[in-house]
Scaffold this active site. Structure first.
Site, PDB file in Angstrom:
ATOM      1  N   SER A 167       0.597  -5.647   6.372  1.00 46.12           N
ATOM      2  CA  SER A 167       0.300  -6.078   7.460  1.00 46.12           C
ATOM      3  C   SER A 167       0.624  -7.435   8.253  1.00 46.12           C
ATOM      4  O   SER A 167       2.032  -7.299   8.477  1.00 46.12           O
ATOM      5  CB  SER A 167      -1.125  -5.996   7.394  1.00 46.12           C
ATOM      6  OG  SER A 167      -2.122  -6.451   8.479  1.00 46.12           O
ATOM      7  N   HIS A 373      -5.198   1.490   8.067  1.00 44.38           N
ATOM      8  CA  HIS A 373      -4.218   0.070   7.833  1.00 44.38           C
ATOM      9  C   HIS A 373      -4.403  -0.349   6.243  1.00 44.38           C
ATOM     10  O   HIS A 373      -3.427  -1.005   5.728  1.00 44.38           O
ATOM     11  CB  HIS A 373      -4.792  -0.876   8.552  1.00 44.38           C
ATOM     12  CG  HIS A 373      -3.848  -2.161   9.095  1.00 44.38           C
ATOM     13  ND1 HIS A 373      -2.700  -2.075   9.328  1.00 44.38           N
ATOM     14  CD2 HIS A 373      -4.066  -3.536   8.595  1.00 44.38           C
ATOM     15  CE1 HIS A 373      -2.114  -3.203   9.597  1.00 44.38           C
ATOM     16  NE2 HIS A 373      -2.792  -4.131   9.180  1.00 44.38           N
TER      17      HIS A 373
END
Ligand SMILES: *[C@@H]1O[C@H](CO)[C@@H](O)[C@H](O)[C@H]1NC(C)=O
Ligand SMILES: *[C@@H]1O[C@H](CO)[C@@H](O)[C@H](O)[C@H]1NC(C)=O
Ligand SMILES: *[C@@H]1O[C@H](CO)[C@@H](O)[C@H](O)[C@H]1NC(C)=O
Length: 399
Positions: A167, A373
Site C-alpha cells: 500500500s 487491499h
C-alpha cells in the site's frame, strides 16, 4: 495502555448499552512487543537500528536476528498508511517476514516517520511542535527509505536488496526510485503489494469520491491549525479503539468498520480470528498529510509532489502546480500486484502506471482474482496465493 479517558467512555457505553456482552475475548499476543512476539515464534528476536534523516527525523529500522542464517540477499519491508513494521506480523508464523526468514533471506523492516518508534527528531518535539507532523509519504520516500536501504546494505555482504512495499509502502518505493534515481542500482527487485500510485477510486468510487472532494480542501487548514491526527490524541484514540475491540460486544462493529474502511467486500479477510490483534498491530500513527496527499493524486490524476495551493506552490515549486514525480527514472525491475477486489488500484490506475514504467516484470500472481487491499497481510493461504510466486521471483532476481 488503559487511559482514564478510555475507561470513562467504556463505563458510559456500559451504562447505555446494558450489561450483557461485556466480556473480554482477545489474543493476548496483541500486547507483546514485536521483539517478544518474534521470540515467541521461535526466533532470536528483533534488533533496532536508528538513523537520522537529512531533515532531522530519527528513523527506526528493524531486523530479524538469526543465528546461523543462510547468507541470502536482504529484503526490506515497507508498511502502509497508519501501519508500521509490526503490521507485517499479523499472521504470526505465517506472515511474510517470517516466511522469508525461514527461506534464508535476511529480513529488515522500515518504521517510517510518524510511527510510534520513529517519532523523534533532532530539534522538533512531536508532542509540542506541530511542524513535526508536516510530512507526507513524499518525505518518507525522499529520506526515510533511502536511509533504511543504506542501513541494510551497511550491515550486509550484499550490495543489493529486495523491497516489498504494501500500500503506502509501494508509493514510498516509487518516490524513492523516481527522485533518488541512484537507489535503483541498490534494488534487485521491488515487489508491490496492493500497488499504490494512481487512485482513480478517489473520483469514481462513490464513498471515496465524496470523502476526497469534501475533505481535501479542508485538510491543509486543519493540519496547520490542529495537526490532531499526528499528535498524542491520536495515540489515545488508538488505545481506545484497541481496548474497545477486545470486548465481545464491539467485535462485529470493529470488523465491519475495518472492512468498510478498506473496502474489502467479500475478501478472505475473515481469516483474522482476532480483530483486536490486527487492530493493535495496524494503528501505529502517521500524519494527516499522508491522506491528503493521496486525495490530491486521486483528484488530479497526477503523481506529483504535495500541493499547498497555487499561491504557495509558486513560492515552493516556481509553478502553480506541484511537479510530477519522475517515474521515468525507475530503472530497477518492479512487480506490480493488485487484487481484482482492491478499490485502491483499479484497472485504469494499473494501466496508467504500467505505461509509464520501463521494467515491469509481471502483474500476475495466484491471488489476483481474490485479493483486496489488505489480503496481502491477512488472507487465508497466503503461501499459496502470493508467497510461492514471490519466492520464485526472488530466486530469479538474486544475484
Ligand atoms: C503456524 O502455527 C500453527 C499453530 O500454532 C500451525 O498449525 C501451523 O502449521 C504453523 N504454520 C507454519 C507455516 O509453520
Ligand atoms: C529524541 O532525540 C533527541 C535528540 O537526538 C534525544 O536527545 C532524545 O533523548 C530522544 N528522545 C527519545 C524519547 O528517544
Ligand atoms: C521559474 O519558472 C519560469 C517559467 O517557467 C522560468 O522562466 C524561471 O527560470 C524559473 N525560475 C527559477 C528560479 O527556476
Amino acid at each position: 495502555m488503559a487511559h482514564v479517558h478510555s475507561l470513562i467512555i467504556l463505563f458510559l457505553c456500559r451504562v447505555i448499552l446494558g450489561e450483557s456482552g461485556w466480556t473480554m475475548d482477545y489474543d493476548v499476543d496483541g500486547d507483546l512487543s514485536l521483539d517478544d512476539l518474534v521470540k515467541k515464534l521461535g526466533y532470536d528476536g528483533i534488533e533496532s537500528y536508528y538513523g537520522t534523516a537529512p531533515d532531522g527525523y530519527i528513523i527506526n529500522v528493524k531486523h530479524i536476528k538469526r543465528e546461523n542464517a543462510q547468507n541470502l540477499m536482504p529484503v526490506l519491508f515497507v508498511h502502509g498508511l497508519t501501519a508500521c513494521a509490526d503490521s507485517f506480523f499479523v499472521k504470526k508464523n505465517e506472515s511474510g517476514p517470517i516466511f522469508l526468514a525461514d527461506h534464508g533471506y535476511d529480513v529488515w523492516l522500515l518504521n517510517s516517520r510518524g510511527t510510534r518508534e520513529s517519532s523523534n527528531h533532532t530539534i522538533l518535539n512531536p508532542d509540542n511542535d506541530k511542524e513535526f507532523w508536516y510530512f507526507s509519504w513524499q518525505e518518507t520516500g525522499l529520506y526515510d527509505l533511502p536511509l533504511a536501504i543504506d542501513v541494510v546494505l551497511k550491515h550486509n555482504v550484499h550490495d543489493k536488496l529486495f523491497l516489498i512495499g504494501h500500500s503506502e509502502g509501494s508509493t514510498i518505493i516509487f518516490v524513492t526510485l523516481s527522485e533518488r534515481p541512484e537507489y535503483n542500482e541498490k534494488v534487485a527487485l521491488s515487489i508491490h503489494w496492493g500497488t499504490s500510485v494512481y487512485h482513480k477510486g478517489c473520483s469514481s468510487v462513490l464513498f471515496l469520491s465524496a470523502l476526497c472532494k469534501v475533505l481535501e480542501p479542508m485538510l491543509l487548514d486543519l493540519t496547520e491549525r490542529l495537526s490532531f491526527f499526528g499528535t498524542r490524541p491520536m495515540s489515545k484514540l488508538r488505545d481506545m479503539i484497541v481496548l474497545m475491540c477486545r470486548y465481545t460486544i464491539f467485535k462485529s462493529a470493529c470488523f465491519e468498520l475495518a472492512k468498510f474502511g478498506l473496502q474489502s467486500e467479500d475478501s478472505q479477510i475473515q481469516y483474522v480470528r482476532d480483530w483486536s490483534f490486527y487492530i493493535s498491530k495496524s494503528l501505529c500513527g502517521g500524519s494527516i498529510r499522508e491522506l491528503q496527499h493521496y486525495m490530491q493524486v486521486g483528484l488530479t490524476g497526477r503523481f506529483a509532489r504535495f500541493s499547498y495551493g497555487p499561491k504557495r506552490n509558486l513560492q515552493v515549486y516556481n509553478s502553480t502546480e506541484p511537479p510530477l514525480f519522475h517515474l521515468e527514472n525507475v530503472k530497477s525491475p518492479v512487480v506490480l500486484w493488485c487484487g481484482k477486489k482492491d478499490v485502491f488500484c483499479v484497472d485504469d490506475d494499473m494501466n496508467k502506471l504500467k505505461s509509464q514504467l520501463q521494467n515491469v516484470v509481471t502483474t500476475d500472481f495466484r491471488g489476483h482474482k481474490l485479493f483486496s487491499h489488505i489480503d496481502f497481510l491477512v488472507a487465508k493461504d497466503v503461501d499459496k496465493y502470493i508467497y510461492k510466486d514471490m519466492l520464485a521471483l526472488m530466486k530469479k532476481y538474486s544475484t
